[in-house]
Structures are given as structure tokens and as C-alpha cells.
Design an enzyme around this catalytic site. Structure first.
Site, PDB file in Angstrom:
ATOM      1  N   ARG A 115      -7.428  -0.830   1.874  1.00 37.88           N
ATOM      2  CA  ARG A 115      -7.946  -2.107   1.371  1.00 37.88           C
ATOM      3  C   ARG A 115      -8.530  -1.951  -0.033  1.00 37.88           C
ATOM      4  O   ARG A 115      -8.568  -2.914  -0.807  1.00 37.88           O
ATOM      5  CB  ARG A 115      -8.982  -2.650   2.356  1.00 37.88           C
ATOM      6  CG  ARG A 115     -10.225  -1.810   2.528  1.00 37.88           C
ATOM      7  CD  ARG A 115     -10.959  -2.071   3.829  1.00 37.88           C
ATOM      8  NE  ARG A 115     -10.246  -1.520   4.980  1.00 37.88           N
ATOM      9  CZ  ARG A 115     -10.656  -1.629   6.246  1.00 37.88           C
ATOM     10  NH1 ARG A 115     -11.766  -2.276   6.532  1.00 37.88           N
ATOM     11  NH2 ARG A 115      -9.955  -1.093   7.225  1.00 37.88           N
ATOM     12  N   LYS A 136       0.844  -1.205   0.000  1.00 38.39           N
ATOM     13  CA  LYS A 136       0.000   0.000   0.000  1.00 38.39           C
ATOM     14  C   LYS A 136       0.876   1.251   0.000  1.00 38.39           C
ATOM     15  O   LYS A 136       1.754   1.408   0.840  1.00 38.39           O
ATOM     16  CB  LYS A 136      -0.892   0.001   1.240  1.00 38.39           C
ATOM     17  CG  LYS A 136      -1.654   1.312   1.484  1.00 38.39           C
ATOM     18  CD  LYS A 136      -2.338   1.298   2.844  1.00 38.39           C
ATOM     19  CE  LYS A 136      -2.952   2.665   3.167  1.00 38.39           C
ATOM     20  NZ  LYS A 136      -3.544   2.688   4.525  1.00 38.39           N
ATOM     21  N   ASP A 181       1.792   6.696   5.322  1.00 40.06           N
ATOM     22  CA  ASP A 181       0.802   5.705   4.895  1.00 40.06           C
ATOM     23  C   ASP A 181       1.202   4.999   3.595  1.00 40.06           C
ATOM     24  O   ASP A 181       0.471   4.152   3.109  1.00 40.06           O
ATOM     25  CB  ASP A 181      -0.572   6.364   4.736  1.00 40.06           C
ATOM     26  CG  ASP A 181      -1.711   5.423   5.082  1.00 40.06           C
ATOM     27  OD1 ASP A 181      -1.471   4.453   5.822  1.00 40.06           O
ATOM     28  OD2 ASP A 181      -2.844   5.657   4.620  1.00 40.06           O
ATOM     29  N   GLU A 234      -9.307   3.271   3.042  1.00 42.11           N
ATOM     30  CA  GLU A 234      -8.962   3.297   1.620  1.00 42.11           C
ATOM     31  C   GLU A 234      -7.867   2.300   1.243  1.00 42.11           C
ATOM     32  O   GLU A 234      -7.765   1.891   0.082  1.00 42.11           O
ATOM     33  CB  GLU A 234      -8.538   4.716   1.204  1.00 42.11           C
ATOM     34  CG  GLU A 234      -7.090   5.103   1.456  1.00 42.11           C
ATOM     35  CD  GLU A 234      -6.675   5.053   2.925  1.00 42.11           C
ATOM     36  OE1 GLU A 234      -5.485   4.809   3.191  1.00 42.11           O
ATOM     37  OE2 GLU A 234      -7.533   5.242   3.805  1.00 42.11           O
ATOM     38  N   ASP A 243     -11.998   6.622   4.712  1.00 38.74           N
ATOM     39  CA  ASP A 243     -10.715   6.503   5.399  1.00 38.74           C
ATOM     40  C   ASP A 243     -10.270   5.043   5.510  1.00 38.74           C
ATOM     41  O   ASP A 243      -9.185   4.763   6.023  1.00 38.74           O
ATOM     42  CB  ASP A 243     -10.784   7.146   6.794  1.00 38.74           C
ATOM     43  CG  ASP A 243      -9.411   7.331   7.422  1.00 38.74           C
ATOM     44  OD1 ASP A 243      -8.428   7.424   6.660  1.00 38.74           O
ATOM     45  OD2 ASP A 243      -9.311   7.371   8.659  1.00 38.74           O
ATOM     46  N   ASP A 268      -2.672  10.517   3.368  1.00 42.99           N
ATOM     47  CA  ASP A 268      -4.031  10.061   3.644  1.00 42.99           C
ATOM     48  C   ASP A 268      -4.737  11.038   4.570  1.00 42.99           C
ATOM     49  O   ASP A 268      -4.523  11.041   5.775  1.00 42.99           O
ATOM     50  CB  ASP A 268      -3.991   8.665   4.280  1.00 42.99           C
ATOM     51  CG  ASP A 268      -5.390   8.141   4.586  1.00 42.99           C
ATOM     52  OD1 ASP A 268      -6.365   8.650   3.976  1.00 42.99           O
ATOM     53  OD2 ASP A 268      -5.508   7.241   5.427  1.00 42.99           O
ATOM     54  N   LYS A 292      -9.910  12.787   8.615  1.00 41.84           N
ATOM     55  CA  LYS A 292      -9.269  12.481   9.893  1.00 41.84           C
ATOM     56  C   LYS A 292      -9.224  13.730  10.775  1.00 41.84           C
ATOM     57  O   LYS A 292      -9.221  14.859  10.270  1.00 41.84           O
ATOM     58  CB  LYS A 292      -7.822  12.011   9.659  1.00 41.84           C
ATOM     59  CG  LYS A 292      -7.683  10.674   8.968  1.00 41.84           C
ATOM     60  CD  LYS A 292      -6.212  10.354   8.729  1.00 41.84           C
ATOM     61  CE  LYS A 292      -6.036   9.027   8.014  1.00 41.84           C
ATOM     62  NZ  LYS A 292      -6.384   7.879   8.873  1.00 41.84           N
TER      63      LYS A 292
END
Length: 495
Positions: A354, A268, A291, A352, A350, A273, A280
């Protein structure tokens, strides 16, 4: 940094700095006793005066050693002899190197492993030493215009072995250690860059530059139009709100015959993010530049594999994008179609990671991989479960899970097996699509893994949730380089 193996005794080896140990109650190690006889009993005098008790954390620097082959001696407390194992060896080395850094020594030799260490043979001692030395010298690529940290003076580090028969084993440990720390440094450099530098396009350029350095490594970068033609609606839904174009990066390392099925690593890489529309909270949001650590760990692992020229095939897949809020951004309740054809109700933008990983896992099938391992700073829930010490390990294959756990144990980059099961998958039901992308707070790390498992039918697959281990927060904020050691150890020992 140059690393070497020494077979000479401490009393005969010329060096700027010799590192020896003293156990609890002032018991000199074999190397300390040997060197002490050459320097007039100065270590024994420290013990006799009570200035050195051998407790863990004790450290004394001896200089002005006229007539001795060494310029300086660093004496490190090793604690209880029976308890001195790999963990204590690592800590003792770190203490010694912190003291070396305060001197002008350009070379040093460690004799800390000459006495038997139950869980660290010559190979392991050498590999650990390289990792500790590299860790002590790593510098974050900062953007300060003043107060630059000076470069370390140490340029050569030696590992002493008890016999010539151990030399080959130690040299192999040094070679593996150097490749691992090279990969870790590459990962850390990428992850530590701010998000306005490390964009998906920046990662794509870095990937191409890496491939240019190694003849067995190739890279291809798919743009958004190509991803759209492949049906990667889930991946592209995450990048909808960003002005930065996404990049789907594919490494291929060929170290064996093409007929040999590769290991596929999927990382990933959300370069920043915000949470998207499910924004967030602002506190610590700057840490969301990390991230992309899963993707960065793929970069680092591919570099290490290429340096070692391992006789295996490895594919690295890095979906890179930003997750930003805008008028075009995916909204909670939107339904997207993945590359597998399955539809997903996006209840939380959030969650995201996956969404980009599922399409990358599906893409990996075209390589007919032996195993697929995905890596992601996926869930805060995993940090709650395991803290910052162990990565979460999920798998649909017990043998693969055991191999990865063993690799983490050997590499001091530990992972802990976590469950997945139908009862957790039930939490992902949707009234409007094949599945939802979240399943509530309970078991959040597990339901995230269960989501990914829906795209792994017929694959030997494992998922590493590295949200708690890939970087540190607070005063020591920065990337840790994990799980590169685990991954490289797994690949080195691949049968």
C-alpha cells in the site's frame, strides 16, 4: 500455435485428431454420431460394451481408423446434457488436450461446442478454447540443466462451429483469446522468474523491450532520484533497505485521440518481499517472488491491449522495488511523507504494498484518467476471506465495480465485491501522522483498501486484491496469469 475455425462436419474434416463428446448414459453428441457413422460405429460399440458411459472425466482414444478422414478420435465424457455449460466445456477441453499431449498429433479439431452451450456462444467457445490450449502448453521458464520438458507436438488447433454464420464470431473469439493468452504468458514468465533474475531493473528492461514491439506503446522509467524529486517518500521508504535500485515504470498506450481520458492500471511490483524489519517467517518465503504479480499483470495487459490495437487509451504504472531488511531499512514507527503530502506512520514494514501503491495512484492523476484500477497481492487477509478462487474487488464507484465483476464473470476470472467504509478507516488512525499503514488483524483486506482510498478523492477507483488468485503454491507452484483475463475483457468491452 495456429488457431482456426472449421465449418466442415466431423465426418468430412481431415485432421490428426478429432475431439468429440458423449453425454451421460452413453448419449452421443451430434458430432460424435456423425463421425461414428464414418468409422464403423466404433464409438457406439464402446458405449454398448459399457466401456464408455459418458461420465465427466471419461476419455478414450481411438486410432487405426482406416478409410476415415481422421488419424485419431478422442472421445470425452461430457456428463449430464442439461448441466453441460461453459465450466464443463472448459474441463472437457482440458481433459482432451491432456490426452492429445500423449500422442504425436500435430493438429486437432474440437467439436465439443457444436451442441448448444447455454452460457457460451461461438465467440466464447473459441476464446475459452484458446485459453485452455495455451494453458496446457505453457512451460515455466525453469533453470534446470537436465530433464528439459519436450516441446508439445501440437501446433494447430481448430474450433468447429455449427454454421458458417458463426464463423466470424468464432474468429473474433480466437483473436481475443490469443491476445489474452499472450498477455497471460508474459505475466507468468515474469512472475515465475526467481527474484535474483527478476529485479526492478529487469522489469524496466522488459518494459522497454515490450514498447519496442508495438508502435502505439511507449514507456518511461523513473529512477530513484526522479521519484525523490516528485516527493514519492512513501514508495522510496520501502526500497530503503535494498541494494537493488527501484524503478518506477510508466506505460502509455494510445489507441484513441489524446483527448480521450485513459484507463490507468496501477500494479504493485515488489520483486521480493522479506517483510523488511517486520520480517516474515521463513516458511514459504520463497513465494514472495510472486509479490510483483500486480505489476506483472499490468505488463501482460498492456501487451494484450497493444496486440489487439484496442481503440482506447491505457496507462500502466508499475512501482517496482524490493523490501529488504538492513541498517538503512525503514523501521516500525517511522513516519514517511507520500507524494500526496499526507504523512504515514509505518507500524508494520510488511504492509509495504500500500505504501508504493499510494504514490503510484497519486502519480496517475497527471494523466487525468477516466478510471484508476490498482492490482496487488496485497493481503493474506483476502486469501482467508475468499480463498484462492476469487479476487477481492473494492471500489468507490458502484458502476465501475459492477463492470469489473461482469468482466471477471465473462472471463472465468472472477472477483467478488467487498466493502469499504468509514468504520474500517477508523482503524488506521495514528497519534503521530495523518494515518497508520495498518489497522489490526480484523478486516485486514478491507483496511488495506481503506488506506488506498485515502488517496483517491475525485477519482473513479477500484482495487483488486489478487493475493489468493495470482499464483498457486504447493506441487503446482507458479503464476496463474490472473487477473489479465478480467482486465482485458473489461477493456475490450469498454464503452
Amino acid at each position: 500455435m495456429e488457431f482456426l475455425v472449421s465449418t466442415a462436419s466431423a465426418s468430412r474434416q481431415r485432421t490428426d485428431c478429432a475431439i468429440v463428446g458423449v453425454y451421460d448414459k452413453g448419449v452421443l453428441s451430434a458430432a460424435a454420431a456423425d463421425l461414428d457413422a464414418r468409422i464403423g460405429g466404433r464409438i457406439a460399440k464402446l458405449v454398448k460394451r459399457g466401456d464408455l458411459r459418458g461420465k465427466t472425466g471419461d476419455a478414450v482414444l481411438l486410432a487405426d481408423l482406416s478409410g476415415a478422414p481422421v488419424e485419431r478420435v478422442i472421445v470425452i465424457g461430457l456428463g449430464n446434457r442439461s448441466a453441460f455449460k461453459r465450466k464443463q466445456y472448459r474441463k472437457a477441453l482440458a481433459s482432451a488436450l491432456a490426452m492429445v499431449a500423449k500422442t504425436g498429433a500435430t493438429d486437432a479439431i474440437s467439436y465439443l461446442g457444436l451442441d448448444e452451450i447455454p452460457d457460451a456462444d461461438a465467440y466464447t467457445q473459441a476464446r475459452v478454447a484458446v485459453e485452455v490450449v495455451a494453458g496446457s502448453q505453457y512451460r515455466i521458464p525453469d533453470h534446470k540443466t537436465s530433464n528439459k520438458r519436450p516441446k508439445p507436438s501440437l501446433t494447430k488447433f481448430g474450433i468447429a462451429v455449427a454454421s458458417r454464420g458463426d464463423k466470424g464470431q468464432a474468429e473474433r473469439g480466437l483473436a481475443h483469446g490469443e491476445a489474452i493468452v499472450s498477455g497471460m504468458a508474459f505475466m507468468r514468465d515474469l512472475a515465475n522468474q526467481p527474484a535474483n533474475v527478476c529485479t526492478p531493473s529487469y522489469l524496466a528492461r522488459q518494459a522497454k523491450a515490450l514498447a519496442n514491439d508495438y508502435k502505439k506503446l511507449n514507456v518511461r522509467v523513473l529512477n530513484e532520484a526522479e521519484c525523490k524529486r516528485l516527493g514519492m517518500g512513501s514508495f522510496l521508504s520501502v526500497t530503503e533497505g535494498s541494494e537493488e535500485p527501484a524503478a518506477f515504470i510508466v506505460f502509455e498506450y494510445q489507441g484513441a485521440e489524446r483527448s480521450q481520458a485513459p484507463v490507468a492500471l496501477v500494479g504493485k511490483a515488489v520483486t521480493f518481499d522479506t517483510g523488511g524489519i517486520s520480517l516474515k517467517p521463513p516458511a514459504a518465503m520463497d513465494e514472495m517472488k510472486f509479490d510483483m504479480s500486480g505489476g506483472a499483470s499490468v505488463f501482460g495487459t498492456m501487451k494484450a491491449v497493444a496486440e489487439l490495437e484496442l481503440p482506447i487509451n491505457v496507462v500502466g504504472i508499475v512501482p517496482a522495488c524490493e523490501n529488504m531488511p538492513s541498517g538503512r531499512a525503514t523501521k516500525p514507527g517511522d513516519i514517511v511523507k507520500s507524494m500526496s503530502g499526507q504523512t504515514i506512520e509505518v507500524l508494520n514494514t510488511d504492509a509495504e504494498g500500500r505504501l508504493i501503491l499510494c504514490d503510484a495512484i497519486t502519480y496517475s492523476r497527471r494523466f487525468k484518467p477516466e478510471v484508476v484500477i490498482d492490482l496487488a497481492t496485497l493481503t493474506g487477509a483476502c486469501v482467508i476471506a475468499l480463498g484462492n478462487h476469487l479476487s477481492g474487488l473494492f471500489s468507490n464507484d458502484e458502476e465501475l465495480s459492477a463492470e469489473l465483476k461482469a468482466a471477471g464473470d465473462r472471463a472465468d476470472d472472477r472477483a467478488w465485491p467487498m466493502p469499504i467504509g468509514e468504520e474500517y478507516g477508523e482503524q488506521l488512525k495514528s497519534n503521530f501522522a495523518d494515518m497508520a499503514n495498518v489497522g489490526g488483524r480484523e478486516g485486514g483486506a478491507i483496511t488495506a483498501a481503506c488506506f488506498l482510498a485515502k488517496f483517491t478523492d475525485g477519482l473513479r477507483w477500484a482495487h483488486l486484491d489478487i493475493a489468493g488468485t495470482a499464483y498457486q503454491a504447493g506441487a503446482n507452484k507458479g503464476s496463474t496469469g490472473r487477473p489479465v483475463p478480467l482486465l482485458v475483457d473489461y477493456l475490450i468491452n469498454k464503452k
